[in-house]
Write a protein that holds these residues in place. Sequence first.
Motif, PDB file in Angstrom:
ATOM      1  N   ARG A   1       0.684  -1.369   0.202  1.00  0.00           N
ATOM      2  CA  ARG A   1      -0.033  -0.011  -0.170  1.00  0.00           C
ATOM      3  C   ARG A   1       0.869   1.318   0.017  1.00  0.00           C
ATOM      4  NH1 ARG A   1      -5.090   1.210   2.046  1.00  0.00           N
ATOM      5  NH2 ARG A   1      -5.671  -0.436   0.935  1.00  0.00           N
ATOM      6  N   MET A   2       1.977   1.251   0.743  1.00  0.00           N
ATOM      7  CA  MET A   2       2.799   2.217   0.917  1.00  0.00           C
ATOM      8  C   MET A   2       3.534   2.506  -0.351  1.00  0.00           C
ATOM      9  SD  MET A   2       6.286   3.433   1.161  1.00  0.00           S
ATOM     10  CE  MET A   2       6.765   1.659   1.746  1.00  0.00           C
ATOM     11  N   ILE A   3       3.884   1.428  -1.156  1.00  0.00           N
ATOM     12  CA  ILE A   3       4.462   1.625  -2.553  1.00  0.00           C
ATOM     13  C   ILE A   3       3.526   2.386  -3.393  1.00  0.00           C
ATOM     14  CG2 ILE A   3       5.577   0.351  -4.386  1.00  0.00           C
ATOM     15  CD1 ILE A   3       6.669  -1.637  -2.221  1.00  0.00           C
ATOM     16  N   ASP A   4       2.349   1.911  -3.422  1.00  0.00           N
ATOM     17  CA  ASP A   4       1.585   2.566  -4.332  1.00  0.00           C
ATOM     18  C   ASP A   4       1.004   3.952  -4.295  1.00  0.00           C
ATOM     19  OD1 ASP A   4       0.416   0.074  -5.297  1.00  0.00           O
ATOM     20  OD2 ASP A   4      -1.066  -0.273  -4.151  1.00  0.00           O
ATOM     21  N   PHE A   5       1.364   4.488  -3.205  1.00  0.00           N
ATOM     22  CA  PHE A   5       1.336   5.907  -3.036  1.00  0.00           C
ATOM     23  C   PHE A   5       2.654   6.731  -2.917  1.00  0.00           C
ATOM     24  CE2 PHE A   5       0.591   4.915   1.629  1.00  0.00           C
ATOM     25  CZ  PHE A   5       1.656   5.673   2.188  1.00  0.00           C
TER      26      PHE A   5
ATOM     27  N   ARG B   1      11.482 -12.769   2.295  1.00  0.00           N
ATOM     28  CA  ARG B   1       9.805 -13.142   2.502  1.00  0.00           C
ATOM     29  C   ARG B   1       8.785 -12.214   2.233  1.00  0.00           C
ATOM     30  NH1 ARG B   1       9.201 -16.977   7.687  1.00  0.00           N
ATOM     31  NH2 ARG B   1       7.075 -17.498   6.696  1.00  0.00           N
ATOM     32  N   VAL B   2       8.993 -10.912   2.650  1.00  0.00           N
ATOM     33  CA  VAL B   2       8.131  -9.792   2.516  1.00  0.00           C
ATOM     34  C   VAL B   2       8.317  -9.570   0.720  1.00  0.00           C
ATOM     35  CG1 VAL B   2       7.586  -7.430   2.873  1.00  0.00           C
ATOM     36  CG2 VAL B   2       8.327  -9.068   4.775  1.00  0.00           C
ATOM     37  N   SER B   3       9.332  -9.449   0.313  1.00  0.00           N
ATOM     38  CA  SER B   3       9.488  -8.940  -1.004  1.00  0.00           C
ATOM     39  C   SER B   3       9.055 -10.047  -1.848  1.00  0.00           C
ATOM     40  CB  SER B   3      10.992  -9.019  -1.445  1.00  0.00           C
ATOM     41  OG  SER B   3      11.786  -7.805  -0.717  1.00  0.00           O
ATOM     42  N   ALA B   4       8.849 -11.314  -1.780  1.00  0.00           N
ATOM     43  CA  ALA B   4       8.236 -12.186  -2.445  1.00  0.00           C
ATOM     44  C   ALA B   4       6.592 -12.134  -2.481  1.00  0.00           C
ATOM     45  CB  ALA B   4       8.509 -13.697  -1.958  1.00  0.00           C
ATOM     46  N   LYS B   5       5.946 -11.620  -1.359  1.00  0.00           N
ATOM     47  CA  LYS B   5       4.532 -11.314  -1.571  1.00  0.00           C
ATOM     48  C   LYS B   5       4.232  -9.933  -1.940  1.00  0.00           C
ATOM     49  CE  LYS B   5       3.500 -14.493   2.365  1.00  0.00           C
ATOM     50  NZ  LYS B   5       2.299 -15.190   1.860  1.00  0.00           N
ATOM     51  N   LEU B   6       5.121  -9.089  -2.293  1.00  0.00           N
ATOM     52  CA  LEU B   6       4.642  -7.665  -2.851  1.00  0.00           C
ATOM     53  C   LEU B   6       3.822  -7.614  -4.073  1.00  0.00           C
ATOM     54  CD1 LEU B   6       7.582  -5.435  -1.889  1.00  0.00           C
ATOM     55  CD2 LEU B   6       5.563  -5.518  -0.837  1.00  0.00           C
ATOM     56  N   ALA B   7       4.246  -8.522  -5.007  1.00  0.00           N
ATOM     57  CA  ALA B   7       3.420  -8.539  -6.332  1.00  0.00           C
ATOM     58  C   ALA B   7       1.988  -8.971  -6.195  1.00  0.00           C
ATOM     59  CB  ALA B   7       4.329  -9.402  -7.273  1.00  0.00           C
ATOM     60  N   ASN B   8       1.668  -9.620  -5.252  1.00  0.00           N
ATOM     61  CA  ASN B   8       0.205  -9.827  -4.885  1.00  0.00           C
ATOM     62  C   ASN B   8      -0.532  -8.699  -4.638  1.00  0.00           C
ATOM     63  OD1 ASN B   8       1.301 -12.706  -5.167  1.00  0.00           O
ATOM     64  ND2 ASN B   8       1.215 -12.762  -3.117  1.00  0.00           N
ATOM     65  N   HIS B   9      -0.065  -7.830  -4.297  1.00  0.00           N
ATOM     66  CA  HIS B   9      -0.924  -6.422  -3.637  1.00  0.00           C
ATOM     67  C   HIS B   9      -0.688  -5.099  -4.753  1.00  0.00           C
ATOM     68  CE1 HIS B   9      -2.207  -8.912  -0.463  1.00  0.00           C
ATOM     69  NE2 HIS B   9      -0.973  -9.372  -0.353  1.00  0.00           N
ATOM     70  N   ILE B  10       0.594  -5.071  -5.366  1.00  0.00           N
ATOM     71  CA  ILE B  10       1.002  -3.975  -6.227  1.00  0.00           C
ATOM     72  C   ILE B  10      -0.136  -3.508  -7.148  1.00  0.00           C
ATOM     73  CG2 ILE B  10       2.670  -2.760  -7.699  1.00  0.00           C
ATOM     74  CD1 ILE B  10       3.407  -3.053  -4.623  1.00  0.00           C
ATOM     75  N   THR B  11      -0.461  -2.255  -7.266  1.00  0.00           N
ATOM     76  CA  THR B  11      -1.271  -1.905  -8.393  1.00  0.00           C
ATOM     77  C   THR B  11      -0.761  -2.132  -9.544  1.00  0.00           C
ATOM     78  OG1 THR B  11      -2.654  -0.411  -6.829  1.00  0.00           O
ATOM     79  CG2 THR B  11      -2.692   0.020  -9.336  1.00  0.00           C
TER      80      THR B  11
END
Length: 330
Positions: free
Chosen positions: A247-251, A272-282
Amino acid sequence: MADYRLGIDLGGTKIEIVALDREGREVLKQRVPTPHGDYEKTVLAVRDIVLDAESKLGCIPGSRVAAGQASSTLGIGCPGSIVPQTGLLDHCNATWLNGKPFDRDIAHALHRPVRMENDANCFALSEAVDGAGMGKSVVFGAIFGTGMGAGIVANGRLLSGLHRLAGEWGHTPLPWLKETDLPLRPCFCGQEGCQERYLCGQALATDWLGEGHVSAKGIAEALLAGDEKAEKAVDLFVDRMARACARMIDFLDPDVIVLGGGVTNLPNLCERVSAKLANHITGGFPCETPIVMNKHGDSSGVRGAAWLWDVQESGACRTPDAAWPAGRFR
């Protein structure tokens, strides 16, 4: 440029000072206990540790330096923020400082100008200047510990915002709620579902050991030993952190996210966090935002306070005012 930059990290249990030379090398560090619950003694403790450090370094404040003498500047990081409209400290977990004109009293106790910022902002500044975010245009420094906070540095400048709330993402709602996030957790700010209630040490302890537990100490070792409850708790933490970061990357779309705080000392957390980011990035594209651990560890906050007096003059400056009551600190 001053010969030395002095930085203070003011916490609920200790006051730490560091001195950096012109090249950013640490030449002095010492700490004293914080006078818990006593505002006047806290001001005096800061005054005394600064004077002692300057005596050891053989320097005086830059505003009063004479020919042939070494000079110094002073920055302070504290676990709260100065309210612009009142000039008083608020949201500080060292509660006896709340509602007090702390930076003004320090300026008068030492007869010198000081700069003061939130400790998360100091962390971000430290890592942007000569830490894990060095050379990046936009650095987002995120701290996960007793609470959750962050700071933003853009092109070498600390962004505080109109209300000095920039980076206070702990009290924004946890995004993309799941069944495991319900019911919404109440927050001391009066709202429900704040990210801080899911991404702090107590939250991790609760998910691991159950209600009533406030410390997640030992969870990294339990995870490595194959503890199923620890694995489940860390999986939840990683997923929630990924959602918050996405969400923070989005804005903001920073060039790097630098992690700090005791809760981030989990095995392979960044990966581990990096691997999951693509699931949520706009947009659904691969996310290339690097998530990295900090370089300076527990020293990031105090080093960032020292860097408040860089050439771009980050942080709010308070100078002694002749109209300010002389009082007990002068």
